[in-house]
Scaffold this motif. Structure first.
Motif, PDB file in Angstrom:
ATOM      1  N   ALA A 116       0.833  -1.203   0.000  1.00 35.57           N
ATOM      2  CA  ALA A 116       0.000   0.000   0.000  1.00 35.57           C
ATOM      3  C   ALA A 116       0.868   1.254   0.000  1.00 35.57           C
ATOM      4  CB  ALA A 116      -0.923   0.002   1.212  1.00 35.57           C
ATOM      5  N   ALA A 117       1.983   1.218   0.753  1.00 32.13           N
ATOM      6  CA  ALA A 117       2.892   2.362   0.755  1.00 32.13           C
ATOM      7  C   ALA A 117       3.614   2.508  -0.569  1.00 32.13           C
ATOM      8  CB  ALA A 117       3.907   2.212   1.895  1.00 32.13           C
ATOM      9  N   GLU A 118       3.807   1.391  -1.267  1.00 34.03           N
ATOM     10  CA  GLU A 118       4.481   1.432  -2.559  1.00 34.03           C
ATOM     11  C   GLU A 118       3.549   1.919  -3.666  1.00 34.03           C
ATOM     12  OE1 GLU A 118       7.005  -1.586  -5.515  1.00 34.03           O
ATOM     13  OE2 GLU A 118       6.246  -2.289  -3.578  1.00 34.03           O
ATOM     14  N   HIS A 119       2.263   1.588  -3.534  1.00 31.63           N
ATOM     15  CA  HIS A 119       1.284   1.967  -4.573  1.00 31.63           C
ATOM     16  C   HIS A 119       0.091   2.672  -3.938  1.00 31.63           C
ATOM     17  CE1 HIS A 119       3.540  -0.529  -7.393  1.00 31.63           C
ATOM     18  NE2 HIS A 119       3.431  -1.550  -6.552  1.00 31.63           N
ATOM     19  N   PRO A 120       0.278   3.833  -3.355  1.00 29.44           N
ATOM     20  CA  PRO A 120      -0.851   4.513  -2.697  1.00 29.44           C
ATOM     21  C   PRO A 120      -1.960   4.900  -3.669  1.00 29.44           C
ATOM     22  CG  PRO A 120       1.061   5.964  -2.845  1.00 29.44           C
ATOM     23  CD  PRO A 120       1.525   4.610  -3.241  1.00 29.44           C
ATOM     24  N   GLU A 121      -1.619   5.115  -4.924  1.00 28.36           N
ATOM     25  CA  GLU A 121      -2.652   5.483  -5.893  1.00 28.36           C
ATOM     26  C   GLU A 121      -3.640   4.347  -6.102  1.00 28.36           C
ATOM     27  OE1 GLU A 121       0.370   3.181  -8.050  1.00 28.36           O
ATOM     28  OE2 GLU A 121       0.456   4.796  -6.565  1.00 28.36           O
ATOM     29  N   LEU A 122      -3.187   3.090  -5.994  1.00 31.07           N
ATOM     30  CA  LEU A 122      -4.099   1.956  -6.124  1.00 31.07           C
ATOM     31  C   LEU A 122      -5.007   1.838  -4.908  1.00 31.07           C
ATOM     32  CD1 LEU A 122      -1.772  -0.784  -7.687  1.00 31.07           C
ATOM     33  CD2 LEU A 122      -3.479   0.648  -8.823  1.00 31.07           C
ATOM     34  N   VAL A 123      -4.488   2.183  -3.738  1.00 31.17           N
ATOM     35  CA  VAL A 123      -5.324   2.198  -2.531  1.00 31.17           C
ATOM     36  C   VAL A 123      -6.473   3.187  -2.719  1.00 31.17           C
ATOM     37  CG1 VAL A 123      -5.368   2.640  -0.047  1.00 31.17           C
ATOM     38  CG2 VAL A 123      -3.364   1.554  -1.082  1.00 31.17           C
ATOM     39  N   ARG A 124      -6.161   4.344  -3.259  1.00 28.17           N
ATOM     40  CA  ARG A 124      -7.201   5.352  -3.485  1.00 28.17           C
ATOM     41  C   ARG A 124      -8.211   4.881  -4.544  1.00 28.17           C
ATOM     42  NH1 ARG A 124      -2.540   8.654  -2.509  1.00 28.17           N
ATOM     43  NH2 ARG A 124      -1.999   8.723  -4.729  1.00 28.17           N
ATOM     44  N   GLN A 125      -7.728   4.180  -5.555  1.00 26.65           N
ATOM     45  CA  GLN A 125      -8.642   3.653  -6.579  1.00 26.65           C
ATOM     46  C   GLN A 125      -9.594   2.616  -5.991  1.00 26.65           C
ATOM     47  OE1 GLN A 125      -6.731   2.266 -10.195  1.00 26.65           O
ATOM     48  NE2 GLN A 125      -5.252   3.966 -10.156  1.00 26.65           N
ATOM     49  N   ILE A 126      -9.089   1.756  -5.149  1.00 22.64           N
ATOM     50  CA  ILE A 126      -9.939   0.726  -4.525  1.00 22.64           C
ATOM     51  C   ILE A 126     -11.036   1.381  -3.697  1.00 22.64           C
ATOM     52  CG2 ILE A 126      -9.963  -1.133  -2.825  1.00 22.64           C
ATOM     53  CD1 ILE A 126      -7.087  -1.799  -3.709  1.00 22.64           C
ATOM     54  N   ARG A 127     -10.633   2.325  -2.906  1.00 22.41           N
ATOM     55  CA  ARG A 127     -11.608   2.974  -2.030  1.00 22.41           C
ATOM     56  C   ARG A 127     -12.604   3.822  -2.826  1.00 22.41           C
ATOM     57  NH1 ARG A 127     -10.549   7.166   2.942  1.00 22.41           N
ATOM     58  NH2 ARG A 127     -12.432   6.636   4.139  1.00 22.41           N
ATOM     59  N   ALA A 128     -12.127   4.521  -3.855  1.00 23.78           N
ATOM     60  CA  ALA A 128     -13.013   5.369  -4.666  1.00 23.78           C
ATOM     61  C   ALA A 128     -14.053   4.548  -5.409  1.00 23.78           C
ATOM     62  CB  ALA A 128     -12.174   6.174  -5.657  1.00 23.78           C
ATOM     63  N   ALA A 129     -13.742   3.274  -5.699  1.00 23.71           N
ATOM     64  CA  ALA A 129     -14.694   2.406  -6.401  1.00 23.71           C
ATOM     65  C   ALA A 129     -15.721   1.798  -5.463  1.00 23.71           C
ATOM     66  CB  ALA A 129     -13.939   1.311  -7.134  1.00 23.71           C
ATOM     67  N   GLY A 130     -15.679   2.148  -4.187  1.00 24.02           N
ATOM     68  CA  GLY A 130     -16.667   1.662  -3.238  1.00 24.02           C
ATOM     69  C   GLY A 130     -16.322   0.351  -2.579  1.00 24.02           C
ATOM     70  N   HIS A 131     -15.115  -0.085  -2.732  1.00 24.88           N
ATOM     71  CA  HIS A 131     -14.714  -1.343  -2.107  1.00 24.88           C
ATOM     72  C   HIS A 131     -14.186  -1.096  -0.704  1.00 24.88           C
ATOM     73  CE1 HIS A 131     -15.256  -3.252  -5.988  1.00 24.88           C
ATOM     74  NE2 HIS A 131     -14.471  -2.336  -6.543  1.00 24.88           N
ATOM     75  N   GLU A 132     -14.015  -2.169   0.025  1.00 16.68           N
ATOM     76  CA  GLU A 132     -13.568  -2.095   1.415  1.00 16.68           C
ATOM     77  C   GLU A 132     -12.115  -2.546   1.497  1.00 16.68           C
ATOM     78  OE1 GLU A 132     -16.173  -2.920   5.253  1.00 16.68           O
ATOM     79  OE2 GLU A 132     -15.535  -4.783   4.262  1.00 16.68           O
ATOM     80  N   ILE A 133     -11.408  -2.003   2.463  1.00 12.98           N
ATOM     81  CA  ILE A 133      -9.987  -2.345   2.626  1.00 12.98           C
ATOM     82  C   ILE A 133      -9.748  -2.842   4.035  1.00 12.98           C
ATOM     83  CG2 ILE A 133      -7.630  -1.418   2.685  1.00 12.98           C
ATOM     84  CD1 ILE A 133      -8.461   0.527   0.489  1.00 12.98           C
ATOM     85  N   GLY A 134      -9.074  -3.961   4.139  1.00 13.66           N
ATOM     86  CA  GLY A 134      -8.662  -4.515   5.416  1.00 13.66           C
ATOM     87  C   GLY A 134      -7.156  -4.688   5.451  1.00 13.66           C
ATOM     88  N   SER A 135      -6.641  -5.092   6.597  1.00 14.24           N
ATOM     89  CA  SER A 135      -5.194  -5.257   6.788  1.00 14.24           C
ATOM     90  C   SER A 135      -4.774  -6.696   6.570  1.00 14.24           C
ATOM     91  CB  SER A 135      -4.801  -4.817   8.204  1.00 14.24           C
ATOM     92  OG  SER A 135      -3.459  -5.156   8.477  1.00 14.24           O
ATOM     93  N   ASN A 136      -3.681  -6.865   5.857  1.00 14.59           N
ATOM     94  CA  ASN A 136      -3.041  -8.166   5.696  1.00 14.59           C
ATOM     95  C   ASN A 136      -1.645  -8.141   6.299  1.00 14.59           C
ATOM     96  OD1 ASN A 136      -2.126 -10.447   3.056  1.00 14.59           O
ATOM     97  ND2 ASN A 136      -3.365 -10.873   4.844  1.00 14.59           N
TER      98      ASN A 136
END
Length: 702
Positions: A116-136
């Motif tokens: 997530a720190a390497e690709h923060p833009e993808l984190v924002r895309q996931i969240r903007a699309a209405g998906h949920e994010i959890g910790s691995n």
């Protein structure tokens, strides 16, 4: 000009910058190694020693563990919770997002904090699309075998990465290397309890036999296989609803919550720090390739040209370049400043020379010890010795003072800690019979080599300096006639205005000036002088710092030689290029080899490749050093100290080059550093014997 060396100062400010930046860089490097590999955590699931508690064995995939109490929930009938572990992946995450959007489905992405720190833009895309994010977790290490501190760090850093990427934190956790609830066995179960106590909802997967019609949690990785299986599942007619973990569990509170501004700033700092470490590792990879290439190229060049030098000696020197033997008188200049320990041995060796017609001028540069008294006593006993005195003004000024009293056509310059072999002067001046040769470099050997530091310098003199000089003669680009033993034409010296006081490397400066004036400079390996080298790291640092700093000054002063014609241009394009590549650039890059070896040993699953590379490089250096020792008639048993030289001595030389370059670029002025003498060069010279092939060996001091 006279007192310029007194007014100079040591550079200090850049050390503060170095101490501030190096910990940051190495911290980023270590952090990058930790995030990409495993320390205090296993990259694979360990075999379970105990099953999960009995009341958890049949629990649903959504878990909260509080001591012996287990709360769980399952998906409602017809509901499918798609979950994806790891990532975000720059290739498959966007494809999965497009696939889910096409089917109007939502999912839960359990992301690695490091990714997530390497690709923060993808984190924002996931969240903007209405998906949920959890910790691995941050690195995906097995929490069951990790220490408690490591476990808290994994979870805390992941939350910081999410805060920096898109300003949120999550309460969902998929424990790495687990699938269904029964796989949380053994050491995983206490780790699950600790995570639940920290407020996490643990999310497992339903067993493979459970159907979408019954409601399931499906677990995928972000791969091509997950993409295909997701497409098949989205087309399943029994799956009526595809949604996130929180929505399917009808949670009263959202799993993701916005964080405060300070938490977001801290997360942004974490992302920057990881970016720095990643960039540092990438840069080091390139630098490692360049450094290794330059190092091997230098070894190859030295061997090839050393062999060419030997063949040239065998073919040419019996008849050329000189056609007559020089027997003319020679002036020997001996600058001295507080050299009472060594001046006596130097004068004794000069007076014992087989070349008897000598004018020996000792120039005392304002000594405060017994240097003048000792030199005067030798002058009283032998009329060939003359003592001059001047106020302390530096070595170049002392030599120029001596030149004004020179009566002979040939001049030999000698450091006052140096002991000449009996035939050294006679051998040294012979190449000057050729009218094109203006200067001759002799062969300097280390006298005080009993201790380890002396042995290291002995190897450097033979392996480095003397092999370099053989190559320089073949290429006609000798960069330095050493102050310890060098011969010159008097008219050549006067033609370039004597020794310049512009640099701290007056011998290098003079040699370069002679090339630019049209003279040739050669190497006479049979003219041997024994010198005393520093006996402490502090003295060595000061000496080499002055040498390196002065060489940089001389290179800059004579930089235009690279575009000149004739001898000057040949010297400039070959000699200056060699110094730039192998005396400046390579020492700046070479520490990367050692840094990467340490990095590989700490953070890679198999450090064998790096260790083999390092050992191979050591073997190549050892082979070339053995060849250099053989050419110089030295015993090769000294090679046992070479590996230790690479681990300690070489690092010091790297720092010398770094400090010198930073000080030079920063415009710092360097004061003259004088080495404390003990007179051991004279003691060493008394134990010289001659081998069968005529080359010298040191018997008692090795």
């Amino acid at each position: 000009m006279v007192a310029r060396h007194k007014q100079a100062r040591d550079p200090r400010a850049h050390w503060l910058l170095l101490f501030l930046t190096l910990p940051v860089l190495f911290g980023a490097l270590l952090f990058q190694g930790w995030t990409q590999n495993e320390v205090d955590g296993s990259p694979a699931k360990q075999d379970c020693t105990e099953p999960v508690p009995q009341d958890a064995a049949k629990a649903g995939p959504l878990l909260s563990v509080h001591g012996d109490r287990v709360e769980s929930a399952s998906m409602p009938a017809g509901t499918v919770a798609l979950t994806y572990d790891g990532g975000p992946d720059p290739t498959w995450t966007p494809r999965l997002l497009a696939l889910l959007k096409k089917h109007h489905a939502h999912a839960t992405f359990f992301l690695s904090g490091a990714k997530a720190a390497e690709h923060p833009e993808l984190v924002r895309q996931i969240r903007a699309a209405g998906h949920e994010i959890g910790s691995n977790t941050y690195t995906g290490a097995d929490l069951g075998t990790a220490s408690t501190a490591r476990g808290k760090l994994e979870l805390g850093l992941t939350q910081s990465a999410f805060a920096g990427a898109d300003g949120f934190r999550t309460s969902l956790l998929r424990m790495p290397l687990t699938t269904t609830v029964p796989t949380m066995c053994g050491a995983e179960w206490p780790a699950a309890g600790r995570a639940s106590d920290d407020g996490y909802l643990l999310v497992a997967a339903d067993h493979a036999g459970k159907k979408p019609a019954d409601g399931v949690v499906r677990q995928f990785s972000q791969t091509s296989l997950a993409y295909r299986e997701t497409g098949q599942l989205l087309s399943d007619p029994h799956a009526k609803r595809f949604t996130t973990i929180s929505e399917s569990a009808d949670s009263p509170a959202p799993a993701m919550k916005d964080v405060s501004a300070p938490q977001r700033w801290a997360g942004t700092g974490l992302i920057w720090f990881q970016d720095l470490g990643r960039s540092f590792v990438s840069a080091l990879s390139w630098v490692l390739t360049i450094a290794a290439g330059l190092g091997l190229l230098r070894l190859l060049i030295l061997v090839l040209y050393a062999r060419a030098h030997v063949r040239r000696l065998e073919r040419q020197r019996p008849a050329a370049p000189w056609l007559r033997r020089i027997k003319d008188p020679v002036t020997v200049l001996v600058p001295a400043y507080n050299e009472e320990a060594g001046i006596g041995g130097t004068l004794r060796s000069l007076l014992a020379s087989t070349h008897r017609e000598l004018q020996i001028i000792v120039i005392d540069d304002g000594s405060s010890d017994r240097t003048v008294e000792i030199a005067t006593e030798y002058a009283r006993r032998d009329r060939r010795v003359q003592v001059l005195r001047q106020a302390n003004a530096g070595k170049a000024a002392a030599l120029n003072h001596g030149l004004r009293y020179t009566r002979c056509p040939y001049v030999v310059m000698v450091d006052s800690d140096t002991v000449f072999e009996a035939d050294a002067i006679e051998r040294l001046i012979q190449p000057l019979a050729h009218p094109a040769i203006g200067a001759v470099s002799g062969n300097t050997k280390v006298g005080n080599r009993k201790r380890l530091l002396g042995r290291w310098q002995h190897l450097e003199y033979v392996f480095g300096f003397n092999l370099d000089r053989r190559m320089f003669e073949v290429l006609e680009c000798m960069t330095t006639v050493p102050g310890a033993i060098g011969a010159f034409r008097l008219d050549a010296l006067r033609g370039v205005g004597g020794l310049s006081e512009d640099t701290l490397a007056e011998d290098t400066d003079l040699t370069m000036a002679l090339w630019r004036a049209g003279w040739k400079v050669v190497y006479e390996e049979t003219a041997i002088a024994w010198t005393e080298v520093p006996t402490s790291l502090r003295q060595l640092w000061r000496q080499r710092y002055r040498w390196c700093y002065g060489t940089l000054q001389a290179m800059w002063k004579h930089r235009r030689a690279a575009v000149e014609v004739g001898h000057a241009g040949r010297f400039g394009r070959r000699g200056l290029s060699y110094l730039l590549l192998f005396q400046v650039l390579l020492p700046l890059l070479a520490p990367v080899i050692d840094v990467f070896m340490l990095y590989s040993a700490l953070f890679t699953d198999s450090p064998v490749k790096s260790i083999v590379t390092w050992v191979g490089f050591l073997a190549a250096q050892t082979a070339v050093a053995a060849y250099a020792l053989r050419l110089d008639g030295e015993r090769r048993r000294t090679l046992w100290s070479l590996p230790f030289q690479l681990l300690v001595y070489r690092q010091l030389m790297y720092l010398v080059v770094i400090q010198s370059l930073v000080a030079f670029v920063g415009g710092s002025r360097l004061k003259w550093q004088r080495m404390h003498r003990s007179g051991t060069a004279a003691a060493a010279a008394t134990h010289i014997d001659r081998t069968a092939d005529g080359r010298r060996r040191l018997s008692a001091t090795r």
